[in-house]
Design a protein around this motif. Sequence first.
Motif, PDB file in Angstrom:
ATOM      1  N   ALA A 407       0.811  -1.212   0.000  1.00  0.00           N
ATOM      2  CA  ALA A 407       0.000   0.000   0.000  1.00  0.00           C
ATOM      3  C   ALA A 407       0.846   1.264   0.000  1.00  0.00           C
ATOM      4  CB  ALA A 407      -0.937  -0.006   1.204  1.00  0.00           C
ATOM      5  N   ASN A 408       2.021   1.223   0.573  1.00  0.00           N
ATOM      6  CA  ASN A 408       2.864   2.419   0.674  1.00  0.00           C
ATOM      7  C   ASN A 408       3.623   2.735  -0.605  1.00  0.00           C
ATOM      8  OD1 ASN A 408       2.181   2.928   3.395  1.00  0.00           O
ATOM      9  ND2 ASN A 408       3.695   1.421   4.087  1.00  0.00           N
ATOM     10  N   THR A 409       3.815   1.731  -1.466  1.00  0.00           N
ATOM     11  CA  THR A 409       4.649   1.936  -2.660  1.00  0.00           C
ATOM     12  C   THR A 409       3.937   1.627  -3.969  1.00  0.00           C
ATOM     13  OG1 THR A 409       5.521  -0.332  -2.530  1.00  0.00           O
ATOM     14  CG2 THR A 409       6.724   1.401  -1.336  1.00  0.00           C
ATOM     15  N   ALA A 410       2.725   1.110  -3.922  1.00  0.00           N
ATOM     16  CA  ALA A 410       2.049   0.643  -5.135  1.00  0.00           C
ATOM     17  C   ALA A 410       1.862   1.769  -6.143  1.00  0.00           C
ATOM     18  CB  ALA A 410       0.690   0.046  -4.777  1.00  0.00           C
ATOM     19  N   SER A 411       2.066   1.438  -7.419  1.00  0.00           N
ATOM     20  CA  SER A 411       1.888   2.393  -8.512  1.00  0.00           C
ATOM     21  C   SER A 411       1.550   1.623  -9.776  1.00  0.00           C
ATOM     22  CB  SER A 411       3.169   3.209  -8.731  1.00  0.00           C
ATOM     23  OG  SER A 411       4.185   2.391  -9.292  1.00  0.00           O
ATOM     24  N   GLY A 412       1.341   2.367 -10.852  1.00  0.00           N
ATOM     25  CA  GLY A 412       0.992   1.749 -12.117  1.00  0.00           C
ATOM     26  C   GLY A 412       2.049   0.821 -12.669  1.00  0.00           C
ATOM     27  N   SER A 413       3.267   0.910 -12.187  1.00  0.00           N
ATOM     28  CA  SER A 413       4.312   0.012 -12.671  1.00  0.00           C
ATOM     29  C   SER A 413       3.976  -1.450 -12.383  1.00  0.00           C
ATOM     30  CB  SER A 413       5.663   0.373 -12.042  1.00  0.00           C
ATOM     31  OG  SER A 413       5.617   0.233 -10.630  1.00  0.00           O
ATOM     32  N   LEU A 414       3.108  -1.703 -11.395  1.00  0.00           N
ATOM     33  CA  LEU A 414       2.676  -3.073 -11.129  1.00  0.00           C
ATOM     34  C   LEU A 414       1.918  -3.672 -12.314  1.00  0.00           C
ATOM     35  CD1 LEU A 414       1.477  -2.838  -7.415  1.00  0.00           C
ATOM     36  CD2 LEU A 414       3.269  -4.350  -8.282  1.00  0.00           C
ATOM     37  N   LEU A 415       1.389  -2.817 -13.175  1.00  0.00           N
ATOM     38  CA  LEU A 415       0.613  -3.297 -14.325  1.00  0.00           C
ATOM     39  C   LEU A 415       1.472  -3.515 -15.563  1.00  0.00           C
ATOM     40  CD1 LEU A 415      -2.528  -0.999 -13.943  1.00  0.00           C
ATOM     41  CD2 LEU A 415      -2.131  -3.288 -12.993  1.00  0.00           C
ATOM     42  N   ASP A 416       2.784  -3.338 -15.436  1.00  0.00           N
ATOM     43  CA  ASP A 416       3.664  -3.469 -16.602  1.00  0.00           C
ATOM     44  C   ASP A 416       4.352  -4.821 -16.697  1.00  0.00           C
ATOM     45  OD1 ASP A 416       3.087  -0.920 -17.488  1.00  0.00           O
ATOM     46  OD2 ASP A 416       4.725   0.015 -16.388  1.00  0.00           O
ATOM     47  N   SER A 417       4.209  -5.624 -15.671  1.00  0.00           N
ATOM     48  CA  SER A 417       4.858  -6.930 -15.682  1.00  0.00           C
ATOM     49  C   SER A 417       3.963  -7.928 -14.975  1.00  0.00           C
ATOM     50  CB  SER A 417       6.230  -6.860 -14.985  1.00  0.00           C
ATOM     51  OG  SER A 417       6.866  -8.119 -14.991  1.00  0.00           O
ATOM     52  N   GLY A 418       3.694  -9.027 -15.635  1.00  0.00           N
ATOM     53  CA  GLY A 418       2.824 -10.044 -15.070  1.00  0.00           C
ATOM     54  C   GLY A 418       2.333 -10.966 -16.158  1.00  0.00           C
ATOM     55  N   VAL A 419       1.284 -11.721 -15.864  1.00  0.00           N
ATOM     56  CA  VAL A 419       0.736 -12.683 -16.826  1.00  0.00           C
ATOM     57  C   VAL A 419      -0.699 -12.308 -17.149  1.00  0.00           C
ATOM     58  CG1 VAL A 419       0.142 -15.094 -17.254  1.00  0.00           C
ATOM     59  CG2 VAL A 419       2.231 -14.536 -15.987  1.00  0.00           C
ATOM     60  N   LEU A 420      -0.996 -12.245 -18.437  1.00  0.00           N
ATOM     61  CA  LEU A 420      -2.360 -12.060 -18.911  1.00  0.00           C
ATOM     62  C   LEU A 420      -2.939 -13.432 -19.219  1.00  0.00           C
ATOM     63  CD1 LEU A 420      -4.525  -9.929 -19.792  1.00  0.00           C
ATOM     64  CD2 LEU A 420      -3.617 -10.174 -22.124  1.00  0.00           C
ATOM     65  N   TYR A 421      -4.113 -13.704 -18.664  1.00  0.00           N
ATOM     66  CA  TYR A 421      -4.794 -14.980 -18.868  1.00  0.00           C
ATOM     67  C   TYR A 421      -6.104 -14.745 -19.615  1.00  0.00           C
ATOM     68  CZ  TYR A 421      -1.785 -16.695 -15.034  1.00  0.00           C
ATOM     69  OH  TYR A 421      -0.720 -17.033 -14.230  1.00  0.00           O
ATOM     70  N   VAL A 422      -6.605 -15.806 -20.254  1.00  0.00           N
ATOM     71  CA  VAL A 422      -7.916 -15.770 -20.886  1.00  0.00           C
ATOM     72  C   VAL A 422      -8.734 -16.923 -20.333  1.00  0.00           C
ATOM     73  CG1 VAL A 422      -7.236 -17.184 -22.898  1.00  0.00           C
ATOM     74  CG2 VAL A 422      -9.134 -15.549 -23.089  1.00  0.00           C
ATOM     75  N   ALA A 423     -10.059 -16.704 -20.210  1.00  0.00           N
ATOM     76  CA  ALA A 423     -10.922 -17.655 -19.501  1.00  0.00           C
ATOM     77  C   ALA A 423     -11.449 -18.753 -20.416  1.00  0.00           C
ATOM     78  CB  ALA A 423     -12.088 -16.919 -18.854  1.00  0.00           C
ATOM     79  N   LYS A 424     -11.457 -19.970 -19.859  1.00  0.00           N
ATOM     80  CA  LYS A 424     -12.135 -21.108 -20.478  1.00  0.00           C
ATOM     81  C   LYS A 424     -13.195 -21.596 -19.500  1.00  0.00           C
ATOM     82  CE  LYS A 424     -11.471 -25.719 -22.453  1.00  0.00           C
ATOM     83  NZ  LYS A 424     -10.482 -26.800 -22.734  1.00  0.00           N
ATOM     84  N   PHE A 425     -14.462 -21.540 -19.919  1.00  0.00           N
ATOM     85  CA  PHE A 425     -15.584 -21.963 -19.090  1.00  0.00           C
ATOM     86  C   PHE A 425     -16.011 -23.366 -19.519  1.00  0.00           C
ATOM     87  CE2 PHE A 425     -15.605 -17.385 -18.978  1.00  0.00           C
ATOM     88  CZ  PHE A 425     -16.035 -17.045 -17.698  1.00  0.00           C
ATOM     89  N   ASN A 426     -15.853 -24.335 -18.654  1.00  0.00           N
ATOM     90  CA  ASN A 426     -16.254 -25.703 -18.961  1.00  0.00           C
ATOM     91  C   ASN A 426     -17.732 -25.903 -18.669  1.00  0.00           C
ATOM     92  OD1 ASN A 426     -13.522 -26.438 -19.565  1.00  0.00           O
ATOM     93  ND2 ASN A 426     -13.129 -26.568 -17.362  1.00  0.00           N
ATOM     94  N   ASP A 427     -18.360 -26.811 -19.404  1.00  0.00           N
ATOM     95  CA  ASP A 427     -19.798 -27.004 -19.261  1.00  0.00           C
ATOM     96  C   ASP A 427     -20.203 -27.553 -17.900  1.00  0.00           C
ATOM     97  OD1 ASP A 427     -20.202 -26.005 -21.757  1.00  0.00           O
ATOM     98  OD2 ASP A 427     -20.658 -27.914 -22.733  1.00  0.00           O
ATOM     99  N   ASP A 428     -19.269 -28.151 -17.147  1.00  0.00           N
ATOM    100  CA  ASP A 428     -19.612 -28.708 -15.842  1.00  0.00           C
ATOM    101  C   ASP A 428     -19.575 -27.678 -14.714  1.00  0.00           C
ATOM    102  OD1 ASP A 428     -16.924 -28.262 -15.503  1.00  0.00           O
ATOM    103  OD2 ASP A 428     -16.393 -30.347 -15.070  1.00  0.00           O
TER     104      ASP A 428
END
Length: 682
Positions: A407-428
Motif C-alpha cells: 500500500a505504501n509503494t504501489a503504482s501503475g508500474s505493477l501493471l507493466d509486468s505479469g501474466v495475462l490470462y484468458v478464460a475457459k468456461f467448462n460445461d460442468d
Amino acid sequence: MSTDTQQLTIIDHGEGDEPVAERQMNTLFSSILEARLGRRQILKGSAGAAAIGFMGLGLAGCNSSSSDDDDEDNGEGEAPAALLGFTAVPVSSADVISVPEGYSTQVLVPYGTPIAGDFPSYSINSTGEDQAFQMGNHHDGMHFFAIDGSSEDGLLVMNHEYIEPRFMHARAAGVALGSGGVPPLIDGARPADEVLKEMNAHGVSVVRIVKGVNNEWQVQPDMRNRRITALTPMTLQGPVRGTDFVKTLYSPNGTMTRGTLNNCGNGVTPWNTYMAAEENWAGYFRTDDVDRREFDRYGIRPGGTGRYGWELADSAADQYVRFDASSTGASAEEDYRNEPVCFGWMVEIDPTDPDSVPVKRTALGRFGHEGVVFAPAVEGRPVVCYSGDDSQFEYIYKFVSAGNFNANTASGSLLDSGVLYVAKFNDDGSGEWLPLVFGMNGLTPANGFVSQADVLVNTRLAADMMGATPMDRPEWGAVDPANGDVYFTLTNNSSRSEDQTNGANPRATNRHGHIIRWAEEGGDHAALTFNWDIFLFGGDSGESGVETNIGFDPNGDRLTADNILSSPDGMWIDPDSRVWIQMDSGATDPFGNCAMLAADPNTGELKRFLVGPVGNEITGVITTPDQKTMFINVQHPGGTTSSANFAAGNYTSSWPDNNPAQFPPRSSTVVIWKDDGGVIGS
C-alpha cells in the motif's frame, strides 16, 4: 473553399458502441436453467467454503450460506437483511428520468458544460478549441474521487465514448443524417475545425464538483479540471513499449502516442488512479494495407474511410493524417501504418495531478476493452484485474501482476509486468485461466508469434490459439466486496447458432443477454481455476406468449413486470453488495426505455430502480463514500432519431434541456439522492 458538397462514404462500423443486435427468438431449454442452478450448488459448496479461509467471509454472492438450503439463516439465527428498500419503478417510454418514490434527481455536467480554461459557454456553434475545455460527448464509465474523504466534494472523472456529429455541428441541420453520420464533405474534405471539435469531444473529463444547498451539485473551478482527448500525448509502457509494432512518424522510438478513443467502461486501481478503456477504436482508421494480422482480427479492413473521416480534414495536419494507416512512407517511422496498434489498451490517468501524462498499460492486452475491474488488493499478494472484450464471440481476460501489492509503494508500474490470462468456461461449471505467454502452449514462432509484445498486440489471436471460450459480448465486470465473487455482463449475441451454444453461453440468437458469475479457487483471485454459474438471464416475463423470450432472476424464477430487462451492460457492486445492472437495449417493447436495476445477491431479489429518457443508454454508476449520493450517466438521448426525422428537426428526445429549438438532446450525468438522506437503494 467551394460550396459544392458531397456525402461521405464510410464503411459501416456500426453506430456508437457494439450495434444493438437484431432481435430474433431462440429456444430456452429447461435443462439450461437446471444446469445453472446445479452450478450454483457447486459454487456454494466448494468455492464458498474455501473463500472463508481467504477472505474471512462466506460466499453470500451465491445466494447462500455454506449450506445448500437457501432458507438457512446467516449462521447467527437471523436471515440476512434485505438490501432493496425501494418500490420498483414501472417500465416507461417517457422522455424523462424516472426514480422510485422518495428519491430526487438533478442533471449535472451535460455535454458542452465548460469546466476549464476560459470556461467557454456551450453552443451548437462552439469551436473545436472551445470543446477542449468543455465536457465531452456520450458520457460513459465514471468514478467519484473524494477529496479528503468527503462525500460532498470530489473529482468526477468520466469517459466520453463516442459522438453524434449531427448533434454537434450547426451545418448538419436539415441534412438527412443517421446517428453516425457526418455533415457533407466540401470539395472532398471535412472542415478541420469540425474534426477538431469531434476529437476533443472524445476522451475523458476530470471535473471538481461540490455539493451545495438542496442536495444539488455544481462545477467548481479547480486546477485539476482538465480534458484528456484524442489529441493528448500519452506514453506507452509495458512489453510493447519501444517495439517495432508501435513506431510511427510521431514517435519513431515507439514510446509515445496521441490520444485515447472510444472510452467505454472504466476502472479504479488500488492506488486510486483512473483507468479508461479503449473499446471500439478500430473503425476510426482507414488503410490500404492488406493481410496485416494486427489489423484483420480487429476489423480494420482496406479501403473506404475511417468512421468519421478524420483523415479527410482539409488542413492535412499531421494530427488528422494519422488516421490513414496506409503504408505511404519508406518505413514505419515515416508514416502512420502502426497508428492503430497504439490503440486498444487500458489507459491509466492520475486525476489529482493535472500535469501527469496518461499511460497506456500494454501488459493488459490489446482488444476491445469494455473496462477493467480490480479484485480487492491484498498486502503482499499480486494485483489482479479483469477485462472483457466487447464483441460477439470474444473473451474474458485476467491480469495477475508479477510484483506484490504494498500500500505504501504501489503504482501503475505493477501493471507493466505479469501474466495475462484468458478464460475457459467448462460445461460442468468449472473454469480455468489459460496463460498468454510467449513460448508456451503454441504461442511460438512456428505459429507466428515472435515475442511477448507480439502476443499482447495480437491478444485475440493468442486467445484463439489457446482455446478460450467465445462469449456473448463480455462487457462490464464487478467484484462483490463481501466475498470476492466476480460478475460479468454478457450483453447479447444475435449471431450465435444452436451448434455454437455452450454451458456459459447457452442461448442461440441470444437477444437479451445474461450475467455470469464465478468464484476463484480457494478464494484467491490469482488462482488458475474457478467455479461459475449464471446469475440471471435477461428477457421478459413470458407474458408475450412466446416462451423463448423469458428471463430468469437470480433465484431461477421468471422475471416480472418489476424486473424484466434486456441487454445488461453497465454494472457495479456497491459496498453493501447491491448489484447495480444497467441496460443497453434501445427502446424495445416490452422493456421500454433503457433502465437500471438493483439485485440483492443474498435473497435473489431484483427490482427496477431507474428508467431513462427516449433513445438513451444508462451507463456508468458510482456513489459518494457515504452512499447517499449516486451518479449515473445518460448516454445519447435521442439516438433513435431517424435520418428523415433529423432532417425535419423532429428528435425522439429533447432531454435534458426540453428546448429542441435551441439545444439538441445531450448526454448528461444524473445525480440521485434519497429524500430522507439515507443510503441509495436501502
